[in-house]
Design an enzyme around this catalytic site. Structure first.
Site, PDB file in Angstrom:
ATOM      1  CE1 TYR B 299      -4.372   1.535   0.213  1.00 44.40           C
ATOM      2  CE2 TYR B 299      -3.112   3.129   1.488  1.00 44.40           C
ATOM      3  CZ  TYR B 299      -4.394   2.708   0.785  1.00 44.40           C
ATOM      4  OH  TYR B 299      -5.151   3.459   0.684  1.00 44.40           O
ATOM      5  CE1 TYR B 349      -5.358   6.228  -2.073  1.00 45.07           C
ATOM      6  CE2 TYR B 349      -6.640   8.212  -2.813  1.00 45.07           C
ATOM      7  CZ  TYR B 349      -6.027   7.299  -1.883  1.00 45.07           C
ATOM      8  OH  TYR B 349      -6.540   7.534  -0.472  1.00 45.07           O
TER       9      TYR B 349
END
Lengths: 154, 398
Positions: B299, B349
């Site tokens: 992440y 994203y």
């Protein structure tokens, strides 16, 4: 003249006492009366042991800058003129306290720069308040390790 | 999150994946020519679902479970079921950010709640002009996982990563150019993925010339903001033979939250205790060790956040992650390929959903142009500012 700042109420709920102590130029953080953990930001119960008997313990106001950053992006839409600096102060008592440098800028910060508490008169939508900030501590430099040992011996 | 129990390991597998057109939609938003209409989550979700269904080769009627994850708001699961023409016997409004929703779906499948569940996610932060710092927009609260110290002007996700990076620089003597290596590596990966948003090669000079957002972090240290959707179709592992693609088994997961000293844990320890704890849970559940991992999807809200997780899992010693990256160790074909589709820094994203989509392609051996040869096991790590959720994946038998 009071500096305009973003609203205090947005920090976290239950922080009224914190600001009242700031109004008396005292930096006080919650401390757990059971395990002694110092807690910041404001909590309802101790994050360490879970008890809710907390007292507002006065901090010495001395510490060292252990991280810092400069805001170039205008997140507050002009309310705070950019660029401006923020510091993360390791208070003598241990907690990390996010604040602003007073009387110096990021350019002169070195890791573990000694600082001491000061207050800056500010205002937000709710009115005037005293904001805890930190100025360079030019006084006699005491090794932080010694201070920690002393307080543990008390 | 369901328990990290060995009996839940490899009980469910990803058999279908669909993504919206991240790159094309981003360009359309930037251009906003005549007739441009900003995307809505319903349309993005439907697009991702139809692609995932087609990809799986399953019939619509075989989808008997539905999980919806609209991070910034959207329709309920029953509304999505109606929109997609599904009649699921199991439905759940299932969080948003990836890590949490997948174990929940796997546990539902293992418990017999459904056999095949469509997991739909879509967000439109760019069209919503979502702010990532400053005073909250009307009607929205600051994300609970972030501390915002507003009276001192300290807010935004970027501010968290900036403090981490400054501390890391002081601890290990790393320079801004060292950190630029991460942005460059992920850009190189993105260029091998036609659906990645950023396609222009990046040099260290470009990186060092990019503007600061929260010094010492630059624009290119922070993840993209774009609209899009991802759908994963997850099916009982004992019903995945003879499908269109090799199944991607969900082998293990973990979860660890910061309970106290949050700023200390985040800035000085870079969540290492939580990564250790949650990683132990996931590896133990899967019956694997960290040395089994051949591909790491991380992440990457920020370059330095990727390094913290990379080091936290032990792929490099503390303070050595940037050197590992500079030496090319994170590239496809090297020691530990990372975020091979470009991640959130240069790909899209999509809150970790894009990372899991990429793992699916890699473990199927269908990541055209960037395939890690012979990869069998991938690790995904979500780390937020106060919690860590890894998931382990394993290539199943086609």
């Amino acid at each position: 003249m009071a500096q305009r700042r973003p609203d205090r109420a947005l920090v976290t709920a239950g922080d009224r006492m914190f600001w009242e102590w700031c109004g008396k130029h005292e930096l006080r953080l919650q401390a757990c009366m059971n395990c002694g953990e110092i807690l910041w930001p404001v909590v309802k119960a101790c994050e360490h042991c879970g008890r809710d008997a907390l007292e507002w313990r006065r901090m010495s106001g001395r510490g060292q800058v252990v991280s810092w950053c400069t805001f170039d992006h205008d997140y507050y839409r002009g309310l705070l003129p950019v660029p401006y600096d923020t510091i993360m102060v390791e208070l003598e008592e241990g907690p990390l306290f996010v604040s602003n440098p007073a009387g110096f800028t990021a350019e002169v910060i070195e890791f573990r720069k000694p600082v001491r508490l000061a207050f800056l008169t500010c205002e937000d939508a709710a009115g005037e308040f005293e904001l805890p900030v930190f100025e360079a501590d030019s006084g006699p430099r005491k090794a932080l390790a010694d201070v920690v040992v002393q307080s543990e011996n008390q | 999150m369901p328990p990290s129990a060995a009996e839940l390991s490899c009980k469910a597998a990803i058999v279908g994946v669909g993504e919206t057109d991240f790159a094309a939609d981003y360009r359309a938003w930037r251009a906003r020519g005549p007739g441009f209409e900003p995307p809505e989550v319903e349309g993005l979700a439907a697009c991702a679902f139809e692609r995932a269904l087609e990809d799986s080769g399953l019939a619509r009627s075989e989808i008997d479970g539905l999980s919806v994850s609209f991070l910034y708001g959207g329709p309920t699961a029953p509304e999505v079921a109606q929109m997609l023409g599904l009649k699921p016997r199991y439905m759940i409004d299932n969080g948003g950010i990836m890590a949490g929703p997948l174990p929940v779906a796997c546990a539902a499948v293992a418990a017999g709640e459904c056999d095949t569940i469509a997991m739909v996610y879509a967000v439109t932060p760019r069209s919503l002009a979502r702010k990532f710092g400053g005073e909250p927009m009307a009607g929205t609260a600051a994300p609970p996982s972030y501390y915002y110290f507003h009276p001192w002007g300290w807010s935004s996700q970027a501010a968290h990563w900036a403090y981490i990076w400054r501390y890391y620089q002081n601890e290990f003597g790393a320079t801004e150019a060292d950190l630029g290596a991460v942005a460059i590596q992920l850009r190189n990966n993105a260029i091998m993925n036609s659906n990645a948003i950023m396609q222009t090669p990046l040099s260290i000079e470009d990186y060092l010339a990019s503007r600061y957002i929260v010094r010492p972090l630059r624009l290119l240290d922070l993840c993209l903001v774009n609209d899009g959707g991802v759908c994963l179709i997850v099916r009982r592992a004992d019903r995945t033979r003879h499908l269109r693609h090799a199944p991607v088994l969900v082998a293990g997961w973990g979860e660890s939250k910061v309970r106290s000293k949050k700023m200390h844990t985040l800035v000085r320890e870079r969540l290492a205790p939580q990564i250790q704890e949650a990683g132990d849970q996931a590896f133990s559940m899967a019956g694997m060790g960290v040395s089994d991992v051949q591909h790491f999807e991380c992440y990457d809200a920020a370059t330095i956040h990727l390094i913290g997780q990379f080091e936290g899992f032990g792929f490099a010693a503390p303070g050595e992650g940037l050197e590992f990256c500079k030496a090319g160790g994170m590239a496809v074909g090297s020691r530990m390929p990372v975020n091979t589709a470009g991640g959130m820094l240069s790909g899209a994203y999509m809150h970790g959903w894009n990372h899991v989509a990429e793992i699916t392609k890699q473990l199927r051996h269908e990541a055209t142009g960037r395939q890690i040869e012979g990869v069998e096991i991938s690790l995904f790590s979500l780390a937020q500012t106060d919690q860590v959720h890894p998931i382990l994946f394993k290539r199943g038998v086609a």
